[in-house]
Design an enzyme around this catalytic site. Structure first.
Site, PDB file in Angstrom:
ATOM      1  N   LYS A  22      13.814 -47.940  35.554  1.00 33.51           N
ATOM      2  CA  LYS A  22      14.340 -49.035  34.736  1.00 33.51           C
ATOM      3  C   LYS A  22      13.547 -50.349  35.344  1.00 33.51           C
ATOM      4  O   LYS A  22      13.291 -51.362  34.923  1.00 33.51           O
ATOM      5  CB  LYS A  22      15.965 -49.249  35.047  1.00 33.51           C
ATOM      6  CG  LYS A  22      16.593 -50.434  34.936  1.00 33.51           C
ATOM      7  CD  LYS A  22      18.060 -50.256  35.026  1.00 33.51           C
ATOM      8  CE  LYS A  22      18.397 -50.313  36.277  1.00 33.51           C
ATOM      9  NZ  LYS A  22      18.840 -51.635  36.840  1.00 33.51           N
ATOM     10  N   ASN A  23      13.800 -50.249  36.742  1.00 38.19           N
ATOM     11  CA  ASN A  23      13.110 -51.350  37.574  1.00 38.19           C
ATOM     12  C   ASN A  23      11.966 -51.791  37.633  1.00 38.19           C
ATOM     13  O   ASN A  23      11.526 -52.734  38.108  1.00 38.19           O
ATOM     14  CB  ASN A  23      13.854 -51.581  38.965  1.00 38.19           C
ATOM     15  CG  ASN A  23      15.555 -51.547  38.972  1.00 38.19           C
ATOM     16  OD1 ASN A  23      15.907 -51.850  37.832  1.00 38.19           O
ATOM     17  ND2 ASN A  23      16.198 -51.294  40.125  1.00 38.19           N
ATOM     18  N   CYS A 117      28.322 -61.243  40.917  1.00 38.22           N
ATOM     19  CA  CYS A 117      27.868 -59.776  40.781  1.00 38.22           C
ATOM     20  C   CYS A 117      28.793 -59.164  41.823  1.00 38.22           C
ATOM     21  O   CYS A 117      29.119 -59.569  42.574  1.00 38.22           O
ATOM     22  CB  CYS A 117      26.510 -59.671  40.970  1.00 38.22           C
ATOM     23  SG  CYS A 117      25.964 -57.825  41.159  1.00 38.22           S
ATOM     24  N   ARG A 122      24.204 -62.738  45.385  1.00 39.44           N
ATOM     25  CA  ARG A 122      22.777 -62.575  44.827  1.00 39.44           C
ATOM     26  C   ARG A 122      22.053 -63.914  44.212  1.00 39.44           C
ATOM     27  O   ARG A 122      21.848 -63.988  43.151  1.00 39.44           O
ATOM     28  CB  ARG A 122      22.891 -61.469  43.557  1.00 39.44           C
ATOM     29  CG  ARG A 122      23.375 -59.933  44.052  1.00 39.44           C
ATOM     30  CD  ARG A 122      23.307 -58.907  43.142  1.00 39.44           C
ATOM     31  NE  ARG A 122      21.922 -58.491  42.979  1.00 39.44           N
ATOM     32  CZ  ARG A 122      21.622 -57.569  41.840  1.00 39.44           C
ATOM     33  NH1 ARG A 122      22.655 -57.040  41.179  1.00 39.44           N
ATOM     34  NH2 ARG A 122      20.556 -57.344  41.806  1.00 39.44           N
ATOM     35  N   ASP A 305      20.029 -48.875  47.083  1.00 40.22           N
ATOM     36  CA  ASP A 305      20.389 -48.082  45.675  1.00 40.22           C
ATOM     37  C   ASP A 305      20.700 -46.504  45.688  1.00 40.22           C
ATOM     38  O   ASP A 305      21.436 -45.973  45.098  1.00 40.22           O
ATOM     39  CB  ASP A 305      19.313 -48.125  44.614  1.00 40.22           C
ATOM     40  CG  ASP A 305      19.138 -49.961  44.131  1.00 40.22           C
ATOM     41  OD1 ASP A 305      18.166 -50.135  43.503  1.00 40.22           O
ATOM     42  OD2 ASP A 305      20.042 -50.611  44.570  1.00 40.22           O
ATOM     43  N   ARG A 397      23.640 -48.309  32.425  1.00 41.53           N
ATOM     44  CA  ARG A 397      22.715 -49.245  32.545  1.00 41.53           C
ATOM     45  C   ARG A 397      21.501 -48.754  33.412  1.00 41.53           C
ATOM     46  O   ARG A 397      20.698 -49.268  33.130  1.00 41.53           O
ATOM     47  CB  ARG A 397      23.223 -50.635  33.485  1.00 41.53           C
ATOM     48  CG  ARG A 397      24.429 -51.289  32.850  1.00 41.53           C
ATOM     49  CD  ARG A 397      24.818 -52.411  33.720  1.00 41.53           C
ATOM     50  NE  ARG A 397      23.650 -53.286  33.737  1.00 41.53           N
ATOM     51  CZ  ARG A 397      23.772 -54.425  34.631  1.00 41.53           C
ATOM     52  NH1 ARG A 397      24.980 -54.949  35.037  1.00 41.53           N
ATOM     53  NH2 ARG A 397      22.638 -55.193  34.724  1.00 41.53           N
TER      54      ARG A 397
HETATM   55  C1  EPZ Z   1      16.188 -55.477  42.750  1.00 44.06           C
HETATM   56  O1  EPZ Z   1      17.363 -56.396  42.677  1.00 44.06           O
HETATM   57  C2  EPZ Z   1      16.888 -54.312  42.063  1.00 44.06           C
HETATM   58  N1  EPZ Z   1      17.114 -54.842  40.750  1.00 44.06           N
HETATM   59  C3  EPZ Z   1      18.072 -53.826  42.810  1.00 44.06           C
HETATM   60  O2  EPZ Z   1      18.522 -52.699  41.756  1.00 44.06           O
HETATM   61  C4  EPZ Z   1      18.089 -53.425  43.965  1.00 44.06           C
HETATM   62  O3  EPZ Z   1      19.363 -53.145  44.701  1.00 44.06           O
HETATM   63  C5  EPZ Z   1      17.418 -54.633  44.840  1.00 44.06           C
HETATM   64  O4  EPZ Z   1      16.320 -54.982  44.378  1.00 44.06           O
HETATM   65  C6  EPZ Z   1      17.264 -54.491  46.349  1.00 44.06           C
HETATM   66  O5  EPZ Z   1      16.426 -53.177  46.393  1.00 44.06           O
HETATM   67  C7  EPZ Z   1      15.716 -54.789  39.839  1.00 44.06           C
HETATM   68  O6  EPZ Z   1      14.849 -54.786  40.307  1.00 44.06           O
HETATM   69  C8  EPZ Z   1      15.999 -55.161  38.287  1.00 44.06           C
HETATM   70  P1  EPZ Z   1      16.508 -58.570  45.850  1.00 44.06           P
HETATM   71  P2  EPZ Z   1      17.049 -58.038  43.248  1.00 44.06           P
HETATM   72  O7  EPZ Z   1      16.007 -60.000  45.227  1.00 44.06           O
HETATM   73  O8  EPZ Z   1      15.818 -58.204  43.064  1.00 44.06           O
HETATM   74  C9  EPZ Z   1      19.104 -61.707  48.449  1.00 44.06           C
HETATM   75  C10 EPZ Z   1      19.919 -51.276  40.435  1.00 44.06           C
HETATM   76  O9  EPZ Z   1      21.019 -50.729  41.170  1.00 44.06           O
HETATM   77  N2  EPZ Z   1      18.555 -62.814  47.880  1.00 44.06           N
HETATM   78  O10 EPZ Z   1      15.572 -57.921  46.760  1.00 44.06           O
HETATM   79  O11 EPZ Z   1      18.138 -58.691  42.613  1.00 44.06           O
HETATM   80  C11 EPZ Z   1      20.227 -61.103  47.774  1.00 44.06           C
HETATM   81  O12 EPZ Z   1      21.232 -61.651  47.587  1.00 44.06           O
HETATM   82  C12 EPZ Z   1      19.801 -52.774  41.029  1.00 44.06           C
HETATM   83  O13 EPZ Z   1      19.069 -50.960  39.847  1.00 44.06           O
HETATM   84  C13 EPZ Z   1      18.600 -64.182  48.306  1.00 44.06           C
HETATM   85  O14 EPZ Z   1      19.399 -64.462  49.103  1.00 44.06           O
HETATM   86  O15 EPZ Z   1      17.460 -57.640  44.717  1.00 44.06           O
HETATM   87  C14 EPZ Z   1      20.177 -59.578  48.316  1.00 44.06           C
HETATM   88  O16 EPZ Z   1      21.084 -59.813  49.303  1.00 44.06           O
HETATM   89  C15 EPZ Z   1      20.902 -53.184  41.796  1.00 44.06           C
HETATM   90  N3  EPZ Z   1      17.971 -65.081  47.569  1.00 44.06           N
HETATM   91  C16 EPZ Z   1      18.676 -59.493  48.686  1.00 44.06           C
HETATM   92  O17 EPZ Z   1      18.097 -60.621  48.976  1.00 44.06           O
HETATM   93  C17 EPZ Z   1      17.124 -64.938  46.513  1.00 44.06           C
HETATM   94  O18 EPZ Z   1      16.445 -65.783  45.894  1.00 44.06           O
HETATM   95  C18 EPZ Z   1      17.870 -58.500  48.198  1.00 44.06           C
HETATM   96  O19 EPZ Z   1      17.888 -59.014  46.607  1.00 44.06           O
HETATM   97  C19 EPZ Z   1      16.755 -63.460  46.032  1.00 44.06           C
HETATM   98  C20 EPZ Z   1      17.472 -62.572  46.840  1.00 44.06           C
END
Ligand code: EPZ
Length: 418
Positions: A22-23, A117, A122, A305, A397
């Site tokens: 998916k990702n 969320c 996030r 994850d 999802r």
């Molecule tokens: C991706 O989410 C995945 N989703 C998530 O999978 C996965 O858990 C996550 O990466 C971490 O590996 C997709 O790829 C669609 P991040 P993403 O931005 O990109 C903080 C699932 O189960 N952050 O790497 O949203 C954020 O709050 C989903 O399939 C900021 O602070 O994750 C988090 O604490 C759930 N500012 C950390 O970084 C930002 O601008 C990692 O978030 C962006 C992120």
């Protein structure tokens, strides 16, 4: 509302094929915005989130065709808009991926700020700061991000943390910017590497994907692509835990063990026998499980994850395990549900201490997010008696036909309309 019913206590045996990731599929479908011809994707999983991103792209004027058998054609020859509305973005935060490509392709974008969320705040501040570094003007009003730029120009982007979709958003925007862009620390996930490979096949000039620093030399035009989506490493990891927690013997096919190094190492530490081939994982668990210590981390560390899935496995280990979540601030909600099934887990901050050796008993439990719902299914497979997991829309999802796949392995699991 649907719910999943599981009669636990049956060891899983046999073979199961993993679906496409998916990702990986989500950013690839969005990458079609960067070109004006038909892009074809194969091995796309039939999931709620894929339908959501398809709906969003169609609202932008993109032609999205389901060709059947996991094939999707996405054609952004004629865009009719540049707005991602709240009602779509609130159902799937990954919709924010259209922001960078729309500014790069149309010169502007109006994307709803994703709401809250369950697993954490996030924020997307790094997506926005990176776009501003590339020369975009950003205005936030009425819950929407309005971003515009005549033409993006290359920049040095220093991220506060290696955000996965932030790296993908900015890599796609920079691919069409004028000049050179560096993104560091970039996310190193396989899904990011896959996106970079496809962008390069479209004519982009990207180096370093998979390392801490990605360099992008902007180009004026990108061409359509054809691509087969990589297997879902988290689905594969989830089935590996399903085999282990039921003391079964399962061969997982159509997967990429090289994307699961940290997970395989941790399962082996726990006493699970894992034999990795190029595209298969043979998992069996006959002896007692051993407790482990794990801290989630950005790839190639242990994936957040897979944290809930490992937590439930450790309820069956003989000893005390310590599991620390470092990526999201509220990703231990499955613990309260596991306790209702007999687990003995203490939580302090983002650290779960699992006192193993506690038999699980079936109960009515509630899913709170995608991976927590997978964890509750795994608990039900191991528990004595019947488990009913409500709110399985979370599960749908990210897992394609999970009850069919588990039933083929001998699980007693079925879906009911609540
Ligand atoms: C991706 O989410 C995945 N989703 C998530 O999978 C996965 O858990 C996550 O990466 C971490 O590996 C997709 O790829 C669609 P991040 P993403 O931005 O990109 C903080 C699932 O189960 N952050 O790497 O949203 C954020 O709050 C989903 O399939 C900021 O602070 O994750 C988090 O604490 C759930 N500012 C950390 O970084 C930002 O601008 C990692 O978030 C962006 C992120």
């Amino acid at each position: 509302m649907q719910r999943m019913v599981i009669e636990g206590g049956y060891p899983l045996r046999g073979q199961v094929a993993v679906s496409g990731a998916k990702n990986a599929a989500l950013p690839l479908m969005v990458a079609a915005l960067l070109t004006d011809g038909p892009c074809e994707l194969a091995n796309v999983p039939a999931l709620g989130d894929i339908r959501t991103i398809g709906g969003l792209l169609q609202q932008l004027g993109v032609r999205v065709e389901d060709l059947g058998g996991g094939k999707v054609r996405v054609n952004a020859a004629r865009l009719s808009g540049y707005e991602a509305p709240y009602e779509l973005v609130k159902t799937m935060r990954a919709s924010v991926l259209v922001l960078g490509p729309l500014v790069a392709r149309c010169g502007q974008a109006r994307v709803s700020l994703p709401g809250g969320c369950a697993i954490g705040a996030r924020p997307i501040d790094q997506h926005l700061a990176g776009l501003q570094a590339l020369g975009a003007e950003i205005k936030l009003e009425h819950g929407y991000i309005h971003a515009w730029a005549r033409r993006l120009r290359g920049a040095d982007i220093r991220l506060r943390l290696p955000t996965v979709t932030g790296t993908e958003n900015l890599m796609m925007a920079a691919a069409l910017a004028a000049g050179r862009t560096r993104i560091t620390p970039a996310a190193r996930e396989p899904e990011v590497v896959c996106l970079a490979e496809v962008l390069n096949r479209m004519g982009a000039r990207i180096r370093g994907a998979g390392s801490e620093t990605i360099e992008i030399e902007g180009v004026a035009h990108l061409s359509p692509f054809q691509h087969t989506v990589i297997p879902d490493r988290i689905e594969a990891g989830t089935f590996a835990v399903a085999a282990a927690i039921t003391a079964g013997e399962v061969t997982i096919t159509h997967c990429r063990p090289d994307h699961l190094g940290a997970v395989i190492r941790k399962l082996r530490q726990a006493g699970v026998e894992v034999e990795a081939g190029p595209t298969t994982l043979a998992v069996r668990c006959k002896g007692p499980l051993r407790p482990v210590r794990v801290t989630t981390a950005p790839y190639p560390g242990f994936p957040t994850d897979m944290q809930a899935q490992l937590t439930v496995l450790m309820t069956q280990a003989e000893g005390i395990s310590v599991i620390r979540e470092t990526i999201f601030e509220n990703r231990l909600m499955h613990v309260a549900e596991l306790r209702r099934m007999g687990a003995h887990i203490a939580v302090r901050g983002q650290v779960a201490t699992v006192y193993g050796g506690t038999p699980l008993s079936g109960a009515e439990v509630m899913a709170t997010d995608l991976r927590a719902s997978a964890c509750l299914i795994l608990a039900g497979l191991a528990a004595q008696g019947r488990t009913v997991v409500s709110r399985v829309y979370h599960l749908d999802r990210g897992y394609e036909a999970i009850e069919e796949k588990l039933a083929l392995l001998g699980a007693r699991i079925w879906r009911e309309r609540a």
